[in-house]
Write an enzyme that holds these catalytic residues in place. Structure first.
Site, PDB file in Angstrom:
ATOM      1  N   HIS A  38       0.848  -1.197   0.000  1.00 54.13           N
ATOM      2  CA  HIS A  38       0.000   0.000   0.000  1.00 54.13           C
ATOM      3  C   HIS A  38       0.875   1.236   0.000  1.00 54.13           C
ATOM      4  CE1 HIS A  38       0.783  -0.450   4.307  1.00 54.13           C
ATOM      5  NE2 HIS A  38       0.257   0.739   4.540  1.00 54.13           N
ATOM      6  N   HIS A  40       1.469   3.968   1.877  1.00 50.17           N
ATOM      7  CA  HIS A  40       2.019   4.757   2.983  1.00 50.17           C
ATOM      8  C   HIS A  40       3.547   4.839   2.921  1.00 50.17           C
ATOM      9  CE1 HIS A  40      -1.857   4.217   5.555  1.00 50.17           C
ATOM     10  NE2 HIS A  40      -1.936   5.239   4.729  1.00 50.17           N
ATOM     11  N   ASP A  42       5.885   4.787   5.097  1.00 49.66           N
ATOM     12  CA  ASP A  42       6.732   3.852   5.856  1.00 49.66           C
ATOM     13  C   ASP A  42       6.780   2.471   5.185  1.00 49.66           C
ATOM     14  OD1 ASP A  42       4.030   3.517   6.613  1.00 49.66           O
ATOM     15  OD2 ASP A  42       4.570   2.718   8.581  1.00 49.66           O
ATOM     16  N   HIS A  43       6.114   2.333   4.046  1.00 45.95           N
ATOM     17  CA  HIS A  43       6.177   1.097   3.252  1.00 45.95           C
ATOM     18  C   HIS A  43       6.777   1.324   1.866  1.00 45.95           C
ATOM     19  CE1 HIS A  43       3.514  -1.303   6.010  1.00 45.95           C
ATOM     20  NE2 HIS A  43       3.379  -0.069   6.464  1.00 45.95           N
ATOM     21  N   HIS A  94      -7.412  -0.705   5.559  1.00 40.56           N
ATOM     22  CA  HIS A  94      -6.400   0.243   6.059  1.00 40.56           C
ATOM     23  C   HIS A  94      -6.224   1.359   5.026  1.00 40.56           C
ATOM     24  CE1 HIS A  94      -2.763   1.601   8.082  1.00 40.56           C
ATOM     25  NE2 HIS A  94      -2.076   1.452   6.969  1.00 40.56           N
ATOM     26  N   ASP A 119      -0.208  -3.608   6.360  1.00 42.66           N
ATOM     27  CA  ASP A 119      -0.846  -3.096   7.582  1.00 42.66           C
ATOM     28  C   ASP A 119      -2.291  -3.577   7.694  1.00 42.66           C
ATOM     29  OD1 ASP A 119       1.448  -1.806   8.312  1.00 42.66           O
ATOM     30  OD2 ASP A 119       0.765   0.211   7.771  1.00 42.66           O
ATOM     31  N   HIS A 157       4.734  -4.617  11.056  1.00 44.07           N
ATOM     32  CA  HIS A 157       5.196  -3.936  12.263  1.00 44.07           C
ATOM     33  C   HIS A 157       5.143  -4.886  13.461  1.00 44.07           C
ATOM     34  CE1 HIS A 157       5.066   0.015  10.295  1.00 44.07           C
ATOM     35  NE2 HIS A 157       3.881  -0.326   9.810  1.00 44.07           N
TER      36      HIS A 157
END
Ligand code: ZN
Length: 247
Positions: A38, A40, A42-43, A94, A119, A157
């Site tokens: 996805h 975001h 942090d990915h 998400h 996530d 995570h």
């Protein structure tokens, strides 16, 4: 990082640094593929630098804005990388276009299916609903829960202990959950990860995979009076909201 012979793949590289470090430790190892679940940061933060440096093929969700160029994937597609077929499942909730990757038959020495779920599913928990609806997330988790018992859940995570604290508030009498929380405490005390998680254990302990269980429904109703026990989406939504507010 998933390594097959001299080729490797990474999933959701939020930061390129650790991947470059891993490649530097093994001269000759080629980064062949980057799988993105996805959009975001942090990915995806490491995607562009890794692709530019290695030429790795990037696979990502067809309907999300991730660093170009990438090969768009939708539910039912297969990402072909490292000589393997990664099955793609749509798991909105998400984010609106979130996808997961499943390697049903990993090569030896790996012996269990691998799930890369970004996530969507965490050990003991699930992702927050930033873009999707509770009904979508419930259906997405149902799809993941239908995978084989021995599936190794590669969550994005390490949130396990804080998730299990909430899980125990929901189901304080769940013996499997009490045991699992102790195991995870011991691992973390040794500085070890709790991940990957086992799907069979998640079904026994994760309240978000158990929202149709009588114990979970009763706990949700005690916390949020007015939720109808036969409205599975309302129960799930109230459970997710309870977690959002849980301290
Ligand atoms: Zn995310």
């Amino acid at each position: 990082m998933l390594q097959i012979g001299a080729q490797a793949a990474v999933v959701d590289p939020g930061d390129a640094g650790p991947v470059f470090d891993a490649l530097a430790r093994e001269p000759g190892l080629e980064l062949a593929a980057i799988l993105v679940t996805h959009h975001h940061g942090d990915h995806t933060g490491g995607v562009a630098a890794l692709r530019e440096a290695t030429g790795a093929q990037v696979f990502g969700p067809a309907t999300e804005n991730i660093p170009q160029p990438f090969t768009p994937m939708r539910g039912g597609d297969h990402a072909q990388a490292l000589g393997l077929r990664f099955e793609v499942i749509d798991v909105p909730g998400h984010t609106a276009g979130h996808i997961a990757y499943v390697l049903r038959e990993p090569p030896a020495p790996l012996s269990h299916p691998l799930l890369f779920c970004g996530d969507t599913l965490f050990s003991g928990g699930c992702g927050r609903l930033f873009e999707g609806t509770p009904a979508q997330m419930l259906a997405s988790l149902d799809a993941l829960a239908a995978l084989p018992d021995d599936t190794q859940v590669c969550c994005a995570h390490e949130y396990t202990l804080s998730n299990l604290r909430f899980a125990l508030a929901v189901e304080p009498g769940n013996g499997a959950l009490i045991d699992y929380e102790r195991q995870c405490q011991a691992l973390r005390a040794q500085g070890r990860p709790t991940l990957p998680a086992q799907l069979a254990m998640e079904r026994r302990t994760n309240p978000f995979l158990r929202s149709r269980e009588g114990t979970v429904i009763a706990a949700v109703q005690a916390h949020a009076p007015g939720v109808q026990s036969d409205d599975e989406v309302a129960v799930f939504a109230a459970l997710r909201q309870w977690k959002n507010d849980f301290r």
